[in-house]
Scaffold this active site. Structure first.
Site, PDB file in Angstrom:
ATOM      1  N   ASP A 114       0.878  -1.121   0.119  1.00  0.00           N
ATOM      2  CA  ASP A 114      -0.005   0.111   0.184  1.00  0.00           C
ATOM      3  C   ASP A 114       0.691   1.221   0.057  1.00  0.00           C
ATOM      4  O   ASP A 114       1.682   1.207   0.411  1.00  0.00           O
ATOM      5  CB  ASP A 114      -1.029   0.081   1.237  1.00  0.00           C
ATOM      6  CG  ASP A 114      -2.060  -0.981   1.223  1.00  0.00           C
ATOM      7  OD1 ASP A 114      -2.012  -1.912   0.398  1.00  0.00           O
ATOM      8  OD2 ASP A 114      -3.003  -0.837   1.979  1.00  0.00           O
ATOM      9  N   HIS A 118       3.664  -2.011   3.216  1.00  0.00           N
ATOM     10  CA  HIS A 118       3.723  -0.726   2.603  1.00  0.00           C
ATOM     11  C   HIS A 118       5.037  -0.461   1.786  1.00  0.00           C
ATOM     12  O   HIS A 118       5.952  -0.815   2.252  1.00  0.00           O
ATOM     13  CB  HIS A 118       3.566   0.334   3.677  1.00  0.00           C
ATOM     14  CG  HIS A 118       2.115   0.185   4.568  1.00  0.00           C
ATOM     15  ND1 HIS A 118       2.029  -0.626   5.375  1.00  0.00           N
ATOM     16  CD2 HIS A 118       1.021   0.932   4.172  1.00  0.00           C
ATOM     17  CE1 HIS A 118       0.260  -0.423   5.703  1.00  0.00           C
ATOM     18  NE2 HIS A 118       0.138   0.405   4.951  1.00  0.00           N
TER      19      HIS A 118
END
Length: 270
Positions: free
Chosen positions: A91, A238
Site C-alpha cells: 500500500d 507498505h
C-alpha cells in the site's frame, strides 16, 4: 482534503489501519467473513446523506473502453490461487525509492503482488505504475488523496476520491484499470464498497497486518507475518507513506519462507 504528503504513520486512526479484523480467525479465508466493529466501518455511512442526489460518473467518451463489469461489494480476503496461496498486498505508493526495491525483490523470487496505489502519487510517478503492470502485478485503487477520514464525509466526497483515484491509475498505467479498492485507513462505508464494486473494483481487506508503519525492526515484521498467516492469506505491507526500508527487507526474508511452507503466491479474489 488530505494531501499526499500528509499521510505518515501518525495519520492512521489510532496508529493502525482499521479496514480488516484485527485478528481474524482461520475462517477469514471465506469472503463472507465480516471485519470486527472496531475494524472496518463497512456497514454504515458516517458522512452526511445524499440519498436523493447520489453522484454519477461523467458520461464516457465514445472512443473510451467499455465500463468494467460490476463485481461483489463484499470485502475480499481469500485468494484466487486457492487455500495454499498467499496474497502479497503493498500500500501507499508508488514511491521512487521503495517501490522499485519491492519490485526487484518480487522479481527475484518470481512472486506477484497487488499494489494499492494512491492517485496523487501515480500522477507523480506514472513510470512506476507502468512497471508494476509490465511485471505482471495487479493494481488496486487506494483513493485519490489517501484520506483516512473519508468515511466521515459526504457521499459526493467519497465518490470523488474513489473515481478520481481510479481515473488517475488508469491514465498512469496506460489504460489498465485497478481491479480492487482498498479504503485508506480501512475507512470503508457501505456506500463506498458499493460504488467501487459497481465500477469493477472489488473492495479489498486483509488478513495479516505486519503494522510495518510502526518501524519495529525487520525481525519483528517477519515474526508478525509468520504468526498471523494462519488467519488468512492476504498480507498487508507498505511501500509508501514513510521509510519502508524495513518492509523491503522483511519481504526479502518472507518470500523464501512462504515457499518453504509449500505455499504459492496469488491475487485476491474478485
Amino acid at each position: 482534503m488530505v494531501v499526499a504528503a500528509a499521510w505518515t504513520e501518525g495519520s492512521r486512526r489510532g496508529g493502525q489501519e482499521t479496514g480488516s479484523a484485527s485478528r481474524p480467525t482461520a475462517a477469514a479465508h471465506n469472503d463472507e467473513v465480516k471485519p470486527s466493529a472496531s475494524a472496518a466501518r463497512d456497514t454504515e455511512d458516517a458522512g452526511p446523506k445524499e440519498r436523493n442526489n447520489e453522484p454519477k460518473p461523467p458520461p464516457s467518451p465514445t472512443n473510451s473502453p467499455p465500463s468494467p463489469k460490476p463485481v461483489s461489494e463484499e470485502l475480499s480476503r481469500s485468494s484466487e490461487g486457492g487455500p495454499k496461496a498467499v496474497n502479497i498486498t503493498i500500500d501507499d505508493g508508488p514511491h521512487p525509492q521503495f517501490t522499485p526495491r519491492m519490485l526487484d525483490v518480487l522479481a527475484e523470487y518470481g512472486a506477484k503482488a497487488t499494489f494499492c496505489v494512491v492517485g496523487s502519487e501515480v500522477r507523480r510517478y506514472p513510470g512506476l505504475v507502468k512497471r508494476i503492470v509490465a511485471e505482471g502485478h495487479r493494481l488496486c485503487n487506494h483513493a485519490a488523496s489517501h484520506d483516512s477520514t473519508m468515511d466521515k464525509k459526504s457521499r459526493s466526497y467519497q465518490a470523488k476520491e474513489i473515481l478520481d483515484g481510479a481515473r488517475a491509475i488508469t491514465e498512469a498505467s496506460g489504460g489498465v484499470p485497478p481491479l480492487y479498492y482498498r479504503a485508506p485507513g480501512g475507512a470503508f462505508t457501505a456506500y463506498s464498497r458499493k460504488l467501487a464494486a459497481q465500477h469493477g473494483m472489488r473492495p479489498l481487506g486483509w488478513s495479516v497486518d505486519a503494522r510495518d508503519w510502526e518501524l519495529p525492526g525487520v525481525d519483528v515484521l517477519v515474526r508478525r507475518v509468520q504468526s498471523q498467516l494462519a488467519n488468512g492469506p492476504t498480507v498487508l505491507l507498505h511501500d509508501g507513506g514513510g521509510d519502508r526500508a524495513q518492509s523491503v527487507e522483511a519481504l526479502r526474508r518472507l518470500l523464501p519462507w512462504i515457499e518453504q511452507q509449500d505455499r504459492t503466491f496469488g491475487f485476491p479474489t474478485r
